[in-house]
Design an enzyme around this catalytic site. Structure first.
Site, PDB file in Angstrom:
ATOM      1  N   HIS A  43       1.028  -1.201  -0.028  1.00  0.00           N
ATOM      2  CA  HIS A  43       0.111   0.115  -0.076  1.00  0.00           C
ATOM      3  C   HIS A  43       0.873   1.308  -0.004  1.00  0.00           C
ATOM      4  O   HIS A  43       1.985   1.283   0.515  1.00  0.00           O
ATOM      5  CB  HIS A  43      -0.774   0.056   1.324  1.00  0.00           C
ATOM      6  CG  HIS A  43      -1.862   0.889   1.410  1.00  0.00           C
ATOM      7  ND1 HIS A  43      -1.745   2.155   1.743  1.00  0.00           N
ATOM      8  CD2 HIS A  43      -3.285   0.546   1.336  1.00  0.00           C
ATOM      9  CE1 HIS A  43      -2.993   2.834   1.832  1.00  0.00           C
ATOM     10  NE2 HIS A  43      -3.913   2.055   1.583  1.00  0.00           N
TER      11      HIS A  43
ATOM     12  N   CYS B 156      -4.832   2.235  -3.266  1.00  0.00           N
ATOM     13  CA  CYS B 156      -3.471   2.870  -3.037  1.00  0.00           C
ATOM     14  C   CYS B 156      -2.449   1.848  -3.208  1.00  0.00           C
ATOM     15  O   CYS B 156      -1.211   1.667  -2.607  1.00  0.00           O
ATOM     16  CB  CYS B 156      -3.591   3.036  -1.479  1.00  0.00           C
ATOM     17  SG  CYS B 156      -4.576   4.508  -1.257  1.00  0.00           S
TER      18      CYS B 156
ATOM     19  N   LYS C  75     -10.435  -0.572  10.499  1.00  0.00           N
ATOM     20  CA  LYS C  75     -10.464  -1.910   9.344  1.00  0.00           C
ATOM     21  C   LYS C  75     -10.802  -2.798  10.476  1.00  0.00           C
ATOM     22  O   LYS C  75     -11.102  -3.963  10.108  1.00  0.00           O
ATOM     23  CB  LYS C  75      -9.092  -2.076   8.695  1.00  0.00           C
ATOM     24  CG  LYS C  75      -9.076  -1.042   7.745  1.00  0.00           C
ATOM     25  CD  LYS C  75      -7.649  -1.193   7.077  1.00  0.00           C
ATOM     26  CE  LYS C  75      -7.173  -0.298   6.182  1.00  0.00           C
ATOM     27  NZ  LYS C  75      -7.701   0.447   5.028  1.00  0.00           N
TER      28      LYS C  75
ATOM     29  N   GLN D 106      -4.574  -5.202   7.116  1.00  0.00           N
ATOM     30  CA  GLN D 106      -5.539  -5.911   6.508  1.00  0.00           C
ATOM     31  C   GLN D 106      -5.591  -7.360   7.379  1.00  0.00           C
ATOM     32  O   GLN D 106      -6.512  -7.766   7.598  1.00  0.00           O
ATOM     33  CB  GLN D 106      -5.372  -6.437   5.106  1.00  0.00           C
ATOM     34  CG  GLN D 106      -5.541  -5.088   4.087  1.00  0.00           C
ATOM     35  CD  GLN D 106      -6.821  -4.523   4.173  1.00  0.00           C
ATOM     36  OE1 GLN D 106      -8.048  -5.106   4.458  1.00  0.00           O
ATOM     37  NE2 GLN D 106      -6.907  -3.186   3.900  1.00  0.00           N
TER      38      GLN D 106
ATOM     39  N   ASP E 174       3.252  -4.787   8.262  1.00  0.00           N
ATOM     40  CA  ASP E 174       1.948  -3.901   8.142  1.00  0.00           C
ATOM     41  C   ASP E 174       0.753  -5.132   8.113  1.00  0.00           C
ATOM     42  O   ASP E 174       0.519  -5.764   7.166  1.00  0.00           O
ATOM     43  CB  ASP E 174       2.057  -3.340   6.393  1.00  0.00           C
ATOM     44  CG  ASP E 174       0.646  -2.580   6.398  1.00  0.00           C
ATOM     45  OD1 ASP E 174      -0.207  -2.433   7.135  1.00  0.00           O
ATOM     46  OD2 ASP E 174       0.525  -1.890   5.194  1.00  0.00           O
TER      47      ASP E 174
HETATM   48  C1  PLP Z   1      -2.194  -3.050   3.715  1.00  0.00           C
HETATM   49  C2  PLP Z   1      -2.434  -1.528   4.164  1.00  0.00           C
HETATM   50  N1  PLP Z   1      -1.325  -0.742   4.652  1.00  0.00           N
HETATM   51  C3  PLP Z   1      -1.789   0.339   5.055  1.00  0.00           C
HETATM   52  C4  PLP Z   1      -2.927   1.003   4.751  1.00  0.00           C
HETATM   53  C5  PLP Z   1      -2.959   2.339   5.367  1.00  0.00           C
HETATM   54  O1  PLP Z   1      -4.120   2.364   6.491  1.00  0.00           O
HETATM   55  P1  PLP Z   1      -4.544   3.683   7.320  1.00  0.00           P
HETATM   56  O2  PLP Z   1      -5.072   4.559   5.864  1.00  0.00           O
HETATM   57  O3  PLP Z   1      -5.527   3.529   8.062  1.00  0.00           O
HETATM   58  O4  PLP Z   1      -3.343   4.489   7.706  1.00  0.00           O
HETATM   59  C6  PLP Z   1      -4.071   0.320   4.403  1.00  0.00           C
HETATM   60  C7  PLP Z   1      -5.242   0.907   4.103  1.00  0.00           C
HETATM   61  O5  PLP Z   1      -6.289   0.551   3.503  1.00  0.00           O
HETATM   62  C8  PLP Z   1      -3.755  -1.025   4.088  1.00  0.00           C
HETATM   63  O6  PLP Z   1      -4.680  -1.777   3.357  1.00  0.00           O
END
Ligand code: PLP
Length: 400
Positions: free
Chosen positions: A119, A361, A217, A194, A191
């Site tokens: 992402h 993203c 999420k 998800q 990370d």
């Molecule tokens: C795999 C992953 N990493 C990071 C993020 C970023 O999350 P946030 O916007 O809540 O900081 C997302 C959001 O869709 C994501 O799916």
């Protein structure tokens, strides 16, 4: 198909939402998830009962809200098998990653190894400070995770990857990355934005150095996230922000900082967010993350098998074993006139089925695949097989 969690749907007031007088099917959970009634109660309970700050006041309500805030930290720590002092409250996953990236003293020639499926939030914080080196990718967008060793060099400072990609839905072999990194004394950031909702997390077993996720999420509030760091890793990071709450004492010529995690929580925190997230996590723990994962994998299998039978559908990472997939799949359609956005719009406008259409993203992945976006269908614990069937039927109708 068994629907193991059908009875919990009533705990999500949002699922009663209608569009044009029709009930919705919500399959955009990878973007953000509905809030549990117990989360809504926890958040409103803070507004109703505690007009007070945490770690600052000297009265009963200040004590009570501080206790509730720290209880939430304990609940979250236990959810991922960490110690409460290793849990820093952030705004979201993005802030947690930035906090670490900004503290490692990266230079332009340093390298960070990651996957092409990251992402933007786990790409840009590294790419803007150092060189990002992405492992290779199969033709269907599945990162070649097992080749990580080939990409580690004397310039590598950290390895990072999504535990579950928000675009492919595949559970990554993070243990292998941790092993490869630790053999060379390098840290790993996971990370878990998800994975946290679908896969049991145990940071001790994973042995990762840092891990991040977001409240919104995982059935919790927005504006709250978590950075887990091994105690010694957090203690070695420089200050991220300074201000009230992170100091014990300030004189004109010096200040004395708090220990971790408070030293990274400058300013009044998102108190109601943390307490709401504690409620969400407690609810999931009670439900049992092993059962949650089994349901998610069953939905993922159902979804991918159905999508693969739709003429012209190209499912990302379809070469990955089905048991490595959560209830999330992304596809493009080889049919003129069907952009990902137009399919998502049609699903909403004609069928009240809410999905994502676009790049999610994950621009680097789409760029490598030469795709101008994909459609993403993402389930959560309350999703039923019947909803997946109705979505597949709608897609078949759309493509004719
Ligand atoms: C795999 C992953 N990493 C990071 C993020 C970023 O999350 P946030 O916007 O809540 O900081 C997302 C959001 O869709 C994501 O799916």
């Amino acid at each position: 198909m068994t629907e193991p969690f059908a009875s919990i749907r009533k705990e999500f007031p949002f699922l009663l939402r209608q569009i044009d007088g029709h009930p919705i099917i919500y399959l955009d959970n990878a973007a953000t998830s509905p809030k549990l009634q117990c989360v809504i109660d926890a958040v409103t309970g803070v507004y109703r009962n505690y007009t007070s700050n945490v770690h600052r006041g000297v009265h009963t309500l200040a004590d009570e809200v501080t206790e509730a805030y720290e209880d939430a930290r304990r609940e979250i720590a236990s959810f991922i098998n960490a110690s409460p002092s290793e849990i820093v409250f952030t705004r979201n996953s993005t802030e947690g990653i930035n906090l670490v990236a900004s503290g490692l003293g990266l230079r332009p020639d340093d390298e960070v190894v990651l996957t092409p499926a990251e992402h933007n939030s786990n790409y840009l914080p590294w790419n803007s400070r150092a060189k990002t080196v992405a492992v290779g990718m199969a033709e269907d967008g599945l990162p070649l995770y097992d080749e990580v060793e080939k990409f580690i060099s004397p310039h590598t400072k950290l390895l990072t990857l999504a535990h579950v990609s928000n675009t492919t839905g595949i559970i990554a072999p993070v243990e292998r990355w941790v092993e490869a990194a630790h053999r060379r004394g390098l840290p790993v950031l996971i990370d878990a934005a998800q994975s946290v909702s679908h896969v049991p997390l145990d940071v001790r077993a994973l042995d990762c150095d840092y891990l991040v996720f977001s409240g919104h999420k995982i059935l919790g509030p927005s504006g709250i996230g978590v950075l887990y760091g091994k105690r010694e890793r957090l203690a070695a990071l420089p200050l991220y922000q300074t201000g009230g709450g992170m100091v014990r004492y300030t004189a004109e010529d010096r200040f004395e900082v708090q220990d971790v995690p408070q030293r990274f929580e400058a300013g009044t925190p998102n108190i109601e967010g943390a307490i709401g997230l504690g409620a969400a996590v407690g609810w999931l723990r009670h439900l049992g993350m092993d059962k949650v994962m089994a349901h998610s994998k069953a939905l993922g299998r159902h979804l991918v098998e159905g999508l693969c039978s739709i003429p012209g559908a190209r499912v990302l990472a379809c070469s990955a074993p089905l048991e490595r997939r959560i209830g999330l799949a992304t596809f493009s359609l080889d049919a003129p006139g069907f952009s990902p956005e137009s399919i998502a719009r049609l699903l909403c406008d004609r069928y009240q089925i809410l999905v994502s259409g676009g790049y999610h993203c994950a621009h680097v992945l789409h760029d490598r695949l030469g795709l101008e976006g994909t459609v993403r269908i993402s389930a959560h614990v309350f999703t039923t097989h019947e909803e997946i069937d109705r979505t597949l039927a709608a897609l078949r109708e759309i493509v004719g």
